[in-house]
Motif scaffolding. Sequence first.
Motif, mmCIF file in Angstrom:
data_model
loop_
_atom_site.group_PDB
_atom_site.id
_atom_site.type_symbol
_atom_site.label_atom_id
_atom_site.label_comp_id
_atom_site.label_asym_id
_atom_site.label_seq_id
_atom_site.Cartn_x
_atom_site.Cartn_y
_atom_site.Cartn_z
ATOM 1 N N MET A 160 -3.999 -6.186 6.212
ATOM 2 C CA MET A 160 -3.343 -4.923 5.870
ATOM 3 C C MET A 160 -2.491 -4.413 7.030
ATOM 4 S SD MET A 160 -4.885 -1.185 4.795
ATOM 5 C CE MET A 160 -6.120 -1.735 3.679
ATOM 6 N N LYS A 207 -16.045 -0.738 0.379
ATOM 7 C CA LYS A 207 -15.717 -0.699 1.802
ATOM 8 C C LYS A 207 -16.724 0.185 2.525
ATOM 9 C CE LYS A 207 -12.399 3.171 1.661
ATOM 10 N NZ LYS A 207 -11.002 3.555 1.606
ATOM 11 N N ILE A 257 0.863 -1.183 0.000
ATOM 12 C CA ILE A 257 0.000 0.000 0.000
ATOM 13 C C ILE A 257 0.896 1.229 0.000
ATOM 14 C CG2 ILE A 257 -0.226 -0.086 2.547
ATOM 15 C CD1 ILE A 257 -2.932 1.279 2.233
ATOM 16 N N ASP A 289 -9.031 -3.855 7.134
ATOM 17 C CA ASP A 289 -8.627 -2.451 7.140
ATOM 18 C C ASP A 289 -7.258 -2.354 7.817
ATOM 19 O OD1 ASP A 289 -8.550 0.275 6.775
ATOM 20 O OD2 ASP A 289 -10.584 0.636 7.467
ATOM 21 N N MET A 327 -13.425 -4.528 1.564
ATOM 22 C CA MET A 327 -12.655 -4.307 2.796
ATOM 23 C C MET A 327 -13.573 -4.443 4.019
ATOM 24 S SD MET A 327 -10.550 -0.902 4.052
ATOM 25 C CE MET A 327 -9.498 -0.849 2.615
ATOM 26 N N GLU A 336 -11.329 10.689 7.727
ATOM 27 C CA GLU A 336 -11.146 9.672 8.766
ATOM 28 C C GLU A 336 -10.637 10.285 10.063
ATOM 29 O OE1 GLU A 336 -8.760 6.312 7.632
ATOM 30 O OE2 GLU A 336 -8.787 5.511 9.672
HETATM 31 C C1 BGC Z 1 -9.138 3.447 6.213
HETATM 32 C C2 BGC Z 1 -9.403 2.761 4.894
HETATM 33 C C3 BGC Z 1 -8.218 2.939 3.985
HETATM 34 C C4 BGC Z 1 -7.009 2.362 4.671
HETATM 35 C C5 BGC Z 1 -5.757 2.397 3.835
HETATM 36 C C6 BGC Z 1 -7.799 3.058 6.815
HETATM 37 O O1 BGC Z 1 -7.454 3.861 7.878
HETATM 38 O O2 BGC Z 1 -10.178 3.148 7.107
HETATM 39 O O3 BGC Z 1 -10.575 3.260 4.320
HETATM 40 O O4 BGC Z 1 -8.442 2.330 2.757
HETATM 41 O O5 BGC Z 1 -6.770 3.093 5.857
HETATM 42 O O6 BGC Z 1 -5.240 3.665 3.724
#
Ligand code: BGC
Length: 760
Positions: A324, A213, A86, A292, A257, A499
Amino acid sequence: MIKRIQQAHHFILAAFCTIAVFSANTQAEPSTKVNGVDIEQLLNSMSLKEKIGQLHLLDTGGATSAETIDGEIKEAIRQGAMGSFINVNSTEVANALQRIAVEEGPHKIPLIMARDVIHGYKTIFPIPLGQAATWNPSLIEKGSRISAIEASADGIRWTFAPMIDVSRDPRWGRIAESYGEDAYLNGIFAQAAVNGFQGKTLDDPTSLAACAKHFVGYSAVEGGRDYNTTYIPEPLMHNYYLPPFKDAIDSKVATVMAAFTDVNGIPATANHYLMQDVLRKELQFDGVLVSDWGAVDELVMHGYAKDSEHAAQLAMKAGIDIEMVSEDYVSFAEGLLYEGRISMQDIDTKVRRVLTLKAKLGLFKRPYADAAGKQDFVNAEYRQAAKLTAMESLVLLKNHDAILPLKTSQKIALIGPMADAAFDQMGTWALDGEKKYSVTVLDAFNDAFQDNPKALRYASAIPYSRSYEEEGFKAAIKAAKKSDVIVMIAGEEASLSGEAHSRADITLPGAQEKLIKALKGTGKPLVVVLMAGRQIALKNVIADIDSLIMAWHPGTMAGPAIADVVFGKFNPSGRLPVTWPKVSGQVPIYYNIKNTGRPAHSRPFTFMENFPLEAHQHTLGHATNYIDAGFEPQFPFGFGLSYSNVEYGQTKTNKAKFKRDETFEISNTVKNTGDKTVTETVQLYIRDITGTVTRPIQELKRFKRIELQPGEEKRVSFTLTKQDLKFFNRDVDLVFEAGTFHAWVAPHAMTKEHTVFEVL
Ligand code: BGC
């Protein structure tokens, strides 16, 4: 940093497990070739370590060039212990990582590079909430396509979008990233985004695997506080939160996700029922399910897993394919397998899905990115598409005395902290957007006043949206006094939504309300254009604002889009994809509420200012409302004005009673009584009067965008079948129940006139 596959006994076990892998796979499933790759043959030839590696997704640790890639990361790829990355956003880094995988890795399995390409890559489109306000899926598809073309030029082949968490709570910062409060609209836009990102075929080098997601119910966090607890009863889950995911899956979204959140007591990441029974079996999703960020290990923090090893077990068993950035799979999967806590089949099923995705993306054939695409970043065509989407996302909410549109022959005072905010106009999740590409409102107004520059006076008044500094008020008031009209570009900086950026108080931040009052005090007409990631509670200032436009965060082309609407080159057509509250305390507020036993609209209602002294409670009515804010929103869902005037007739059905297998036709006449061509979004709402679970007072079932010339009248009709009237009952069965229905073909959700029909 990569945790080593630490426990010494795991190394010893690795040899054992590798043998076990081969013997287990002598009964391999029949060979299936995907895009020329024999997935089963490849799977059977992989060591356990490599298999687990395919489930491992890490951040590149901020590498900006091939030289700055961490040595441990390189070694992990060489050993086959990495599957995807990522936050790669350069061709050089992407190709350098890929080269190690496909030249030095044990089976030369390519990596997938992922990135949050949410509403643009270099060309930034409006935030998703703004895109939803266009009610125009073709624009969303086009924007997603352009985003994919740009991002893939930097080696990205997987985006974590679209977010289809149906959002009823503007305190929640991530509402900006959503398509609003309606499940049907979310589903339509989900399909458009998936089609745009994934293109005609995933194999196309400009296609990105999309990711629906966050599965599921993330937006239902208590109090709008990010990451908080959610409780979602089954009928609500099935009628409201799940349908957009079904639509995305039906559009062949490649990945899903899992949400961070605790859903009804079990975190989604470990929620076997949601991931297996609902996602895999009921919704038939057969793609890759990713956790996530760090969410597997957070199962410990949730109080659901005893430790990280247990977390790996729970997530694996629930069905998370790729973990992740936390590294519990890579650390503990071997041991869990040896102890019989997970099975080889658990691992193989996941690896098979990941390999299939890589094959579908054509990465085995064409692992490297072609940097040539970079020359098209933010090209004229993309800017035009971004401008059109931004223009169509603008919602005219108030236009007292038809002050708008303005003329460039008028003297204008351009005021406000968002008027020249090249960065902030891009909004949240514009990770790769660069403010050098942004055209601000000031830029665009300067352009519009090229021939008459003295008629435009600019004063920011407040340096940035949260600021309480008032030193700039004086200059702003002076500019206002010398002008015919004030245009204030107000709102929230990008960092106030997104976020982990929830707000308890959703009024205008900083000294902006005070500025509105001060500007109003000049006696000049006041136009306010809001740029924000959510609805803004305007109760304190709405009466001071003559004309109001919601612009969301419009992205790269904010300035030209706003200028064209303000100066009437474009007749606004945006519609609210959310209900707009008057005050923060009304939230959550949404149009598809239940009627309750005491609905506010049918009972006497008294605001507390009007209470007589020492009134007895029962004299004031007993209905569901707030005594200080009432029950009505500031603006209803679906609402938006234009510079023309559109009148609706009576909603009609072709029959009063239908047999259940008939097609129901519902229509209305819509007439443009103004003098400008208009795009009208005609909306069909239905109410099912009685059900074995109570039904919402309205549900959006369809909409059509039609163009009407001045004076033109059109009959707009919709056809529904009983399929459209089905809902999930208490036993989570999708049922049709005969009975009486109300229908509205209307301009927004708070239209009173409706028709009644029966389905027998
Ligand atoms: C978020 C996801 C995002 C991921 C990767 C997380 O904090 O909730 O929506 O895709 O980070 O950056």
